[in-house]
Write an enzyme that holds these catalytic residues in place. Sequence first.
Site, PDB file in Angstrom:
ATOM      1  N   ASN A  64     -19.975  93.940  76.902  1.00  0.00           N
ATOM      2  CA  ASN A  64     -19.548  93.835  78.302  1.00  0.00           C
ATOM      3  C   ASN A  64     -18.105  94.338  78.425  1.00  0.00           C
ATOM      4  O   ASN A  64     -17.195  93.767  77.812  1.00  0.00           O
ATOM      5  CB  ASN A  64     -19.657  92.368  78.739  1.00  0.00           C
ATOM      6  CG  ASN A  64     -19.309  92.187  80.199  1.00  0.00           C
ATOM      7  OD1 ASN A  64     -18.342  92.773  80.678  1.00  0.00           O
ATOM      8  ND2 ASN A  64     -20.068  91.388  80.906  1.00  0.00           N
ATOM      9  N   ARG A 118     -19.155  92.938  90.753  1.00  0.00           N
ATOM     10  CA  ARG A 118     -19.074  91.725  91.576  1.00  0.00           C
ATOM     11  C   ARG A 118     -18.906  92.099  93.036  1.00  0.00           C
ATOM     12  O   ARG A 118     -18.342  93.146  93.359  1.00  0.00           O
ATOM     13  CB  ARG A 118     -17.897  90.852  91.120  1.00  0.00           C
ATOM     14  CG  ARG A 118     -18.047  90.295  89.717  1.00  0.00           C
ATOM     15  CD  ARG A 118     -16.932  89.306  89.421  1.00  0.00           C
ATOM     16  NE  ARG A 118     -17.125  88.069  90.144  1.00  0.00           N
ATOM     17  CZ  ARG A 118     -17.612  86.947  89.625  1.00  0.00           C
ATOM     18  NH1 ARG A 118     -17.920  86.890  88.352  1.00  0.00           N
ATOM     19  NH2 ARG A 118     -17.764  85.874  90.361  1.00  0.00           N
ATOM     20  N   GLU A 167     -25.186  93.891  85.630  1.00  0.00           N
ATOM     21  CA  GLU A 167     -25.257  92.507  86.121  1.00  0.00           C
ATOM     22  C   GLU A 167     -24.852  92.506  87.583  1.00  0.00           C
ATOM     23  O   GLU A 167     -23.853  93.134  87.952  1.00  0.00           O
ATOM     24  CB  GLU A 167     -24.269  91.616  85.365  1.00  0.00           C
ATOM     25  CG  GLU A 167     -24.580  91.430  83.909  1.00  0.00           C
ATOM     26  CD  GLU A 167     -23.501  90.578  83.233  1.00  0.00           C
ATOM     27  OE1 GLU A 167     -22.554  90.149  83.906  1.00  0.00           O
ATOM     28  OE2 GLU A 167     -23.629  90.365  82.037  1.00  0.00           O
ATOM     29  N   GLU A 202     -32.025  85.986  80.462  1.00  0.00           N
ATOM     30  CA  GLU A 202     -30.855  85.899  79.596  1.00  0.00           C
ATOM     31  C   GLU A 202     -30.447  84.434  79.582  1.00  0.00           C
ATOM     32  O   GLU A 202     -30.116  83.866  80.630  1.00  0.00           O
ATOM     33  CB  GLU A 202     -29.694  86.759  80.103  1.00  0.00           C
ATOM     34  CG  GLU A 202     -28.457  86.601  79.209  1.00  0.00           C
ATOM     35  CD  GLU A 202     -27.338  87.581  79.543  1.00  0.00           C
ATOM     36  OE1 GLU A 202     -27.621  88.692  80.033  1.00  0.00           O
ATOM     37  OE2 GLU A 202     -26.173  87.221  79.315  1.00  0.00           O
ATOM     38  N   HIS A 208     -22.685  84.731  77.086  1.00  0.00           N
ATOM     39  CA  HIS A 208     -21.609  84.019  77.765  1.00  0.00           C
ATOM     40  C   HIS A 208     -20.867  83.094  76.809  1.00  0.00           C
ATOM     41  O   HIS A 208     -21.447  82.169  76.268  1.00  0.00           O
ATOM     42  CB  HIS A 208     -22.078  83.214  78.982  1.00  0.00           C
ATOM     43  CG  HIS A 208     -20.994  83.102  80.022  1.00  0.00           C
ATOM     44  ND1 HIS A 208     -19.934  82.254  79.879  1.00  0.00           N
ATOM     45  CD2 HIS A 208     -20.795  83.785  81.168  1.00  0.00           C
ATOM     46  CE1 HIS A 208     -19.133  82.412  80.926  1.00  0.00           C
ATOM     47  NE2 HIS A 208     -19.626  83.328  81.720  1.00  0.00           N
TER      48      HIS A 208
END
Length: 240
Positions: free
Chosen positions: A7, A45, A70, A151, A191
């Site tokens: 990421n 985002r 994402e 995920e 994460h």
Amino acid sequence: MLTLGVNIDHVATIRQARKTVEPDPVAAAVLAELGGADGITTHLREDRRHIQDRDVRSLRETVRTHLNLEMAATDEMVAIALEVKPDYVTLVPEKREEVTTEGGLDIAGQRSHLAEVVDRLQGAGIPVSLFIDAEPAQIEASAKTGARFIELHTGRYAEAQTEAQQHKECQVLAQGCAQARDLGLRVNAGHGLTYQNVRPVACLEGMEELNIGHTIVARAVLVGLERAVREMKQAMRGEL
Ligand code: PXP
């Protein structure tokens, strides 16, 4: 074989701190691939706090492995995904005030909306992954949306304060992974994973891809700092 999705959002976070052009997350993606990344993960985002629309388009043209976009399950993001065509999309919950994605999606609470979004994306040939906590009801609801992947959110595992707690959270992830596979879902996770805590998750039976960002970019800043300073001294001496 277990794969690593890197990421690169945090590279864009540094750039956006100055709203300048460096460091470029697309260049970071190329270097990540040189280092062995199996995929590049990026989160566009709604508030565009790090990755910008043009980054996603450039990544699509540059990434040679696979691109995992994402995003929130909104009409705006679905339209962008349909245009850019990432190799897969991971749907995540998004709150403007959060520092990072805090919890998994509540699939059960919005199943018909998510099923429709999954259908639109997968109908266009873009497999969908749902970012969820490893809870039996969420996994069951995920399967019912028709999504190809889930995920598993590893945040609770990453935040465990004791070895016993970490072991317990790892068991939860193992059970979630097994349940999902029984339901025909493919399983990724991510994460909060670090160099110190990644191994037990990497060993989970049936796990396909780990998406890891912050710890890699954090380490890159430190392992690269000495050389960066040396090069600035060279630039000052006119040697660069
Ligand atoms: N997976 C998802 C769905 C995420 O939202 C994030 C954070 O952007 C990650 C993985 C990577 O998390 P971290 O940066 O803590 O490695």
